[in-house]
Design a protein around this motif. Structure first.
Motif, PDB file in Angstrom:
ATOM      1  N   GLN A   7       0.805  -1.211   0.000  1.00  0.00           N
ATOM      2  CA  GLN A   7       0.000   0.000   0.000  1.00  0.00           C
ATOM      3  C   GLN A   7       0.844   1.270   0.000  1.00  0.00           C
ATOM      4  O   GLN A   7       0.366   2.337  -0.365  1.00  0.00           O
ATOM      5  CB  GLN A   7      -0.921   0.016   1.234  1.00  0.00           C
ATOM      6  CG  GLN A   7      -2.016  -1.050   1.211  1.00  0.00           C
ATOM      7  CD  GLN A   7      -2.771  -1.098   2.516  1.00  0.00           C
ATOM      8  OE1 GLN A   7      -2.185  -1.112   3.593  1.00  0.00           O
ATOM      9  NE2 GLN A   7      -4.091  -1.109   2.419  1.00  0.00           N
ATOM     10  N   ARG A   8       2.075   1.165   0.430  1.00  0.00           N
ATOM     11  CA  ARG A   8       2.933   2.344   0.517  1.00  0.00           C
ATOM     12  C   ARG A   8       3.312   2.859  -0.873  1.00  0.00           C
ATOM     13  O   ARG A   8       3.542   2.075  -1.791  1.00  0.00           O
ATOM     14  CB  ARG A   8       4.217   2.040   1.298  1.00  0.00           C
ATOM     15  CG  ARG A   8       3.998   1.799   2.779  1.00  0.00           C
ATOM     16  CD  ARG A   8       5.314   1.516   3.463  1.00  0.00           C
ATOM     17  NE  ARG A   8       5.125   1.260   4.863  1.00  0.00           N
ATOM     18  CZ  ARG A   8       5.092   2.200   5.813  1.00  0.00           C
ATOM     19  NH1 ARG A   8       5.232   3.472   5.471  1.00  0.00           N
ATOM     20  NH2 ARG A   8       4.911   1.874   7.072  1.00  0.00           N
ATOM     21  N   ILE A   9       3.390   4.188  -0.985  1.00  0.00           N
ATOM     22  CA  ILE A   9       3.866   4.786  -2.231  1.00  0.00           C
ATOM     23  C   ILE A   9       5.363   4.534  -2.337  1.00  0.00           C
ATOM     24  O   ILE A   9       6.125   4.783  -1.398  1.00  0.00           O
ATOM     25  CB  ILE A   9       3.579   6.305  -2.231  1.00  0.00           C
ATOM     26  CG1 ILE A   9       2.077   6.565  -2.146  1.00  0.00           C
ATOM     27  CG2 ILE A   9       4.170   6.971  -3.469  1.00  0.00           C
ATOM     28  CD1 ILE A   9       1.733   8.029  -1.929  1.00  0.00           C
ATOM     29  N   GLN A  10       5.794   4.026  -3.475  1.00  0.00           N
ATOM     30  CA  GLN A  10       7.207   3.756  -3.682  1.00  0.00           C
ATOM     31  C   GLN A  10       7.915   5.039  -4.117  1.00  0.00           C
ATOM     32  O   GLN A  10       7.596   5.598  -5.174  1.00  0.00           O
ATOM     33  CB  GLN A  10       7.387   2.656  -4.737  1.00  0.00           C
ATOM     34  CG  GLN A  10       6.798   1.319  -4.315  1.00  0.00           C
ATOM     35  CD  GLN A  10       7.466   0.787  -3.042  1.00  0.00           C
ATOM     36  OE1 GLN A  10       8.686   0.674  -2.973  1.00  0.00           O
ATOM     37  NE2 GLN A  10       6.651   0.453  -2.035  1.00  0.00           N
ATOM     38  N   LEU A  11       8.835   5.505  -3.284  1.00  0.00           N
ATOM     39  CA  LEU A  11       9.513   6.771  -3.544  1.00  0.00           C
ATOM     40  C   LEU A  11      10.821   6.544  -4.277  1.00  0.00           C
ATOM     41  O   LEU A  11      11.426   5.467  -4.213  1.00  0.00           O
ATOM     42  CB  LEU A  11       9.777   7.519  -2.239  1.00  0.00           C
ATOM     43  CG  LEU A  11       8.546   7.882  -1.403  1.00  0.00           C
ATOM     44  CD1 LEU A  11       8.982   8.646  -0.167  1.00  0.00           C
ATOM     45  CD2 LEU A  11       7.540   8.693  -2.210  1.00  0.00           C
ATOM     46  N   PHE A 176       8.566  18.881  -1.530  1.00  0.00           N
ATOM     47  CA  PHE A 176       7.995  17.771  -2.284  1.00  0.00           C
ATOM     48  C   PHE A 176       8.987  16.615  -2.289  1.00  0.00           C
ATOM     49  O   PHE A 176      10.172  16.781  -2.045  1.00  0.00           O
ATOM     50  CB  PHE A 176       7.657  18.182  -3.715  1.00  0.00           C
ATOM     51  CG  PHE A 176       8.853  18.557  -4.549  1.00  0.00           C
ATOM     52  CD1 PHE A 176       9.576  17.590  -5.259  1.00  0.00           C
ATOM     53  CD2 PHE A 176       9.268  19.885  -4.637  1.00  0.00           C
ATOM     54  CE1 PHE A 176      10.675  17.939  -6.023  1.00  0.00           C
ATOM     55  CE2 PHE A 176      10.374  20.242  -5.399  1.00  0.00           C
ATOM     56  CZ  PHE A 176      11.087  19.264  -6.093  1.00  0.00           C
ATOM     57  N   THR A 177       8.453  15.438  -2.528  1.00  0.00           N
ATOM     58  CA  THR A 177       9.275  14.264  -2.750  1.00  0.00           C
ATOM     59  C   THR A 177       8.834  13.660  -4.078  1.00  0.00           C
ATOM     60  O   THR A 177       7.927  14.177  -4.719  1.00  0.00           O
ATOM     61  CB  THR A 177       9.141  13.266  -1.579  1.00  0.00           C
ATOM     62  OG1 THR A 177      10.143  12.269  -1.684  1.00  0.00           O
ATOM     63  CG2 THR A 177       7.760  12.634  -1.537  1.00  0.00           C
ATOM     64  N   GLY A 182       9.321   9.682 -10.903  1.00  0.00           N
ATOM     65  CA  GLY A 182       9.747  11.079 -10.896  1.00  0.00           C
ATOM     66  C   GLY A 182       8.615  12.057 -10.654  1.00  0.00           C
ATOM     67  O   GLY A 182       8.825  13.265 -10.580  1.00  0.00           O
ATOM     68  N   HIS A 183       7.384  11.543 -10.516  1.00  0.00           N
ATOM     69  CA  HIS A 183       6.213  12.396 -10.260  1.00  0.00           C
ATOM     70  C   HIS A 183       6.315  13.026  -8.875  1.00  0.00           C
ATOM     71  O   HIS A 183       6.587  12.347  -7.889  1.00  0.00           O
ATOM     72  CB  HIS A 183       4.941  11.546 -10.370  1.00  0.00           C
ATOM     73  CG  HIS A 183       3.680  12.322 -10.174  1.00  0.00           C
ATOM     74  ND1 HIS A 183       3.198  13.195 -11.123  1.00  0.00           N
ATOM     75  CD2 HIS A 183       2.791  12.348  -9.146  1.00  0.00           C
ATOM     76  CE1 HIS A 183       2.069  13.725 -10.682  1.00  0.00           C
ATOM     77  NE2 HIS A 183       1.802  13.230  -9.488  1.00  0.00           N
TER      78      HIS A 183
END
Length: 269
Positions: A7-11, A176-177, A182-183
């Motif tokens: 569920q975590r956003i992959q950074l 921002f991250t 790259g979004h």
């Protein structure tokens, strides 16, 4: 509720979002004489001394899942205290062994460079009206984190740590991250009000006003106690020592002071 890895956003790399919570509390008191005022300020200085404030901030760090790197604390003359706790999201391996706990000045560069740009601070401001009568104690707590840890987790604890007549809270997400593509991500969690992080039993005790700028990820909430009992605002005696006229005058002055702080403007009565 914690998210599963799926569920975590992959950074792309480290979470560079900065989350800042400013918590301001006010305690109002009526001190009839100079002697009472001096006793009240001495009581406040003892109740919220640097050692107790340090303990509160360390508990905040534990609640939000941060690692304490260094502590600086200072008492001031004639009154007031400050504490700064430098923290990181993850443990830092190389930290100098020297102790700078009592130093009010800047820490060595080697320590500062080891941070995830996170800190917790508190400053206290006991003050009084020049013609006696009203004394006001203010404490400002700032919790700034970088990464996934959230300062909002400590809000409930902070409210319970201070005897609070009025609270103002500001929360802002800055920077921002990026995700793997790259979004840009300008916020990594859903929020529409700081009130969502305050338990219902506390919200029932306060009148609350929100001023939010959603497009800028800025959230502001201020609170004032609903119930007023003059005995809670007299230092060293109770209302049975007052005449009806005195009680009416003191009540009016106290409520005026609280309204001015709550609405942020002087009120002519």
């Amino acid at each position: 509720m914690s998210l599963t890895p799926e569920q975590r956003i992959q950074l792309h790399e480290f979470n560079n979002l900065t989350k800042s919570l400013s918590f301001n509390m006010y305690d109002i008191c009526y001190t009839k004489t100079k002697e009472e005022r001096e006793k009240y300020i001495k009581y406040i200085d003892n109740q919220y001394n640097a050692d107790r404030l340090t303990k509160i901030l360390k508990n905040v760090a534990e609640l939000i899942g941060a690692h304490v790197l260094n502590v600086a604390k200072q008492h001031f003359v004639p009154q007031g205290a400050s504490v700064t706790v430098l923290v990181s999201e993850g443990p830092v391996v190389e930290v100098p062994n020297e102790s700078y706990e009592e130093s009010p000045g800047p820490l060595p560069e080697a320590v500062v460079m080891g941070l995830d740009k996170s800190h917790i601070t508190v400053h206290t401001y006991p003050e009084y009206h020049p013609d006696e009568g009203i004394s006001t104690f203010r404490a400002d707590i700032d919790v700034a984190t970088c990464g996934e840890i959230s300062p909002l987790k400590a809000l409930h604890y902070l409210i319970h740590s201070f005897d609070t007549d009025i609270m103002t809270m500001d929360y802002r997400v800055r920077g921002f991250t990026r995700d793997k593509s790259g979004h840009k991500l300008f916020i990594d969690h859903e929020i529409n009000s700081i009130q969502n992080y305050i338990p219902d039993e506390i919200k029932e005790q306060y009148d609350m006003i929100d001023v939010n700028i959603y497009q800028e990820n800025i959230f502001h909430t201020k609170c004032k106690l609903k119930e007023f009992d003059i005995n809670n605002y007299l230092f060293g005696y109770s209302k049975d020592k007052l005449s009806d006229d005195e009680m009416e005058e003191i009540t009016e002055r106290l409520q005026c002071e609280m309204d001015e702080i709550y609405y942020g403007k002087n009120i002519n009565r």
